[in-house]
Write an enzyme that holds these catalytic residues in place. Structure first.
Site, PDB file in Angstrom:
ATOM      1  CE  LYS A 176      21.367 -67.991 -44.402  1.00  0.00           C
ATOM      2  NZ  LYS A 176      22.669 -68.642 -44.309  1.00  0.00           N
ATOM      3  CG  ASP A 205      15.828 -65.920 -46.159  1.00  0.00           C
ATOM      4  OD1 ASP A 205      16.643 -64.998 -45.963  1.00  0.00           O
ATOM      5  OD2 ASP A 205      15.851 -66.623 -47.186  1.00  0.00           O
ATOM      6  CG  HIS A 206      18.782 -61.766 -42.912  1.00  0.00           C
ATOM      7  ND1 HIS A 206      19.530 -62.920 -42.982  1.00  0.00           N
ATOM      8  CD2 HIS A 206      19.462 -60.843 -43.622  1.00  0.00           C
ATOM      9  CE1 HIS A 206      20.607 -62.697 -43.697  1.00  0.00           C
ATOM     10  NE2 HIS A 206      20.598 -61.447 -44.103  1.00  0.00           N
ATOM     11  CE  LYS A 210      19.085 -57.904 -46.567  1.00  0.00           C
ATOM     12  NZ  LYS A 210      19.711 -56.933 -45.633  1.00  0.00           N
ATOM     13  CD  GLU A 244      28.190 -62.926 -48.165  1.00  0.00           C
ATOM     14  OE1 GLU A 244      27.765 -62.671 -47.032  1.00  0.00           O
ATOM     15  OE2 GLU A 244      28.526 -64.065 -48.523  1.00  0.00           O
ATOM     16  CG  ASP A 263      25.932 -69.329 -46.165  1.00  0.00           C
ATOM     17  OD1 ASP A 263      25.278 -69.443 -45.115  1.00  0.00           O
ATOM     18  OD2 ASP A 263      26.651 -68.345 -46.407  1.00  0.00           O
ATOM     19  CG  HIS A 268      19.778 -65.408 -48.297  1.00  0.00           C
ATOM     20  ND1 HIS A 268      18.902 -65.473 -47.240  1.00  0.00           N
ATOM     21  CD2 HIS A 268      21.018 -65.318 -47.731  1.00  0.00           C
ATOM     22  CE1 HIS A 268      19.574 -65.420 -46.105  1.00  0.00           C
ATOM     23  NE2 HIS A 268      20.845 -65.333 -46.381  1.00  0.00           N
ATOM     24  CE  LYS A 368      30.889 -66.468 -46.915  1.00  0.00           C
ATOM     25  NZ  LYS A 368      30.408 -65.165 -46.406  1.00  0.00           N
TER      26      LYS A 368
END
Length: 528
Positions: A176, A205-206, A210, A244, A263, A268, A368
């Site tokens: 991405k 998409d990491h 998971k 985050e 982002d 996600h 963030k």
């Protein structure tokens, strides 16, 4: 390599092939990592591949070719990759495993603007086929800026590298962001399809790698007690949070172009929402699962650009405190415009127009410089229709009315502290009927007594096996962009003033408007 040769290789005392019968082993292949001198390769990709090697999950002859614009020798590349594995890897380096793993590492430089700019790559790939038996099987990993993806894919196609010969496979993995809006995502898909078919493209998409995300599917569809409750009749609302506590970490230029919606939300969070909300697939085949995710995304009610401000909240962090340390505001970060109005926080309400979820909203939130790092899905069930326990709810300040009994809450924690918590009401020990909320917890670490693999390990192995279940399909990406692009259009038509940002301190849970946003619906964000 023949099947017989593969079987014989499994009986040898090779540290990379010990325990091959314990897992899924792909065919011998080469992974070519474009942008191999970048941070992702050193921190995630090679450490992840080394962990697969240590677990005995890589095939004999497996090889990695690092390709970059920087002139570098193979020995220098190997040394840099070992440093990365030692510093960032989940698995400690063992000399016997590393020596076999490093034998398959190569490096070459490339230049797309030169006619023979891929000659060195061709030569190394042919050499690996001859010497290591990789059989022409290739995976091209695009760890490069988004602006270069289409041009590189086109060049690979023009030089015959994208099409397999003799029964082998050729695949590409792209990181991405996949486009900036719906139009650019469609155009990128069109450009990639010139060289690669949709079946060859693995959009990574990491988050989907998971363990906890994958366990949502098992939790929902392997337990008969939850699926009957998984609908509008019993669930009041769903909250999805990706928080985050870090800032930009040197990515100011990128973030100025993207922002939190592009982002985090578009990929996600929308993927998490699709997994939580999708219908039960008839089987676990890749296309069946992805079909159900797409159906859910298509059922998401569009937010008209004129309604974007009433359905979303934007924020930008100012200076504040994180873990007792004073941190800079967004506009003070390197690479950021001093009058920037780019969002670092987004909250929104999403309605899904289908029979399962009509009237049950999904609240999405990301930001963030929030107080802590956390990704979780909180499913709040409806209150009991009638409680006979009026005046018996125990709290630090005394007894409260019966409607103050907390509703049941199911929390799926994705990171950190991966696990599941179910909050229920229970009687406090004693002679009187007093009620208090208690937690029923499941923790991965204590339940299975083993460390979960990193997300990239699972996804890289799936790509080698040709299993696209956990990768985004073309229509998934476009449906997520369809929803997000309308919001971006509305924000563009109603930009915040320079004086309106920043509107939350670093170390807080976002702007006050986000709390008011939930209060309008008589709800509140879950406290962590």
């Amino acid at each position: 390599m023949t099947d017989t040769a593969v079987d014989e290789s499994r009986t040898q005392s090779n540290p990379l092939t010990e325990g091959l019968r314990q897992g899924r082993i792909p065919l011998p292949c080469v992974i070519v990592i474009f942008g191999a001198t970048g941070d992702l390769t050193k921190r995630k990709l090679v450490p992840g591949l080394y962990a697969l090697a240590a677990d005995g999950l890589l095939p004999p002859g497996f090889s990695i070719v690092g390709a970059g614009r920087t002139e570098l020798s193979t020995d220098e590349f190997r040394a840099a990759m070992r440093e990365g594995v030692e510093k960032h890897g989940r698995v400690p380096v063992r000399e016997d495993v590393w020596n076999v793993f490093a034998d398959g590492l190569r490096y070459c430089s490339y230049e797309l603007d030169q006619e023979d700019g891929l000659r060195a790559l061709h030569e190394i790939l042919n050499e690996l086929d001859r010497e290591r038996g990789t059989g022409g099987n290739r995976i091209f990993y695009f760890s490069i800026p988004p602006s270069g993806v289409a041009a590189l894919a086109e060049r690979l196609g023009a030089e015959g590298l994208s099409q397999a010969e003799g029964g082998g496979f050729r695949r590409m993995v792209v990181e991405k962001p996949f486009g900036r809006d719906l139009a650019s995502a469609r155009e990128l898909n069109r450009q990639l399809h010139i060289a690669f078919s949709e079946e060859q493209i693995f959009r990574i998409d990491h988050y989907l790698g998971k363990e906890t995300v994958q366990n949502i599917l098992v939790f929902r569809f392997a337990n008969g007690i939850f699926e009957p409750l998984w609908n509008r009749q019993y669930i009041d609302h769903v909250q999805i949070l990706v928080a985050e506590n870090i800032g930009l970490e040197g990515r100011g230029g990128y973030y100025e172009e993207s922002g939190a919606l592009r982002d985090i939300i578009q990929n996600h969070v929308m993927q998490l929402m699709a997994i939580v909300g999708m219908e039960a697939p008839s089987n676990f085949h890749a296309e069946t699962v992805r079909d159900e995710k797409v159906k859910l995304l298509r059922a998401v009610r569009p937010i008209h650009p004129d309604d974007a401000l009433s359905h979303t909240v934007r924020g930008e962090y100012g200076p504040g405190w994180i873990d007792g340390e004073r941190v800079r505001g967004y506009r003070e970060e390197e690479g950021v415009n001093r009058d920037s109005v780019r969002e670092t926080f987004v909250a929104m309400k999403v309605d899904i127009d289908n029979w399962r979820w009509a009237g049950t909203p999904f609240y999405l939130r990301t930001g963030k410089r929030l107080p802590k790092r956390a990704t979780e899905i909180a499913i709040q069930f409806r209150r009991v229709p009638h409680s006979p326990f009026g005046g018996n709810i125990a709290t630090p300040v005394g007894l409260l009315p019966r409607d103050s009994i907390d509703p049941n809450l199911l929390i799926l924690r994705i990171q950190p502290d991966e696990g599941i918590t179910l909050r229920v009401s229970a009687k406090v020990p004693g002679q009187s009927m007093r009620i208090r909320t208690v937690n029923m917890d499941f923790l991965y670490g204590s339940a299975f007594l083993k460390e979960s693999p990193e997300a990239y390990e699972r996804l890289l192995l799936d790509c080698m096996l040709g299993d696209p279940t956990l990768f985004a399909r073309e229509d998934e990406v476009e449906e997520a962009w369809r929803f997000c692009t309308a919001i971006l259009d509305g924000w563009r038509a109603h930009p915040p003033g320079v004086a309106d940002f920043p509107n939350y301190e670093a170390g807080s849970w976002g702007p006050p408007a986000a709390r008011d946003f939930m209060a309008r619906d008589g709800r509140q964000w879950r406290r962590l």
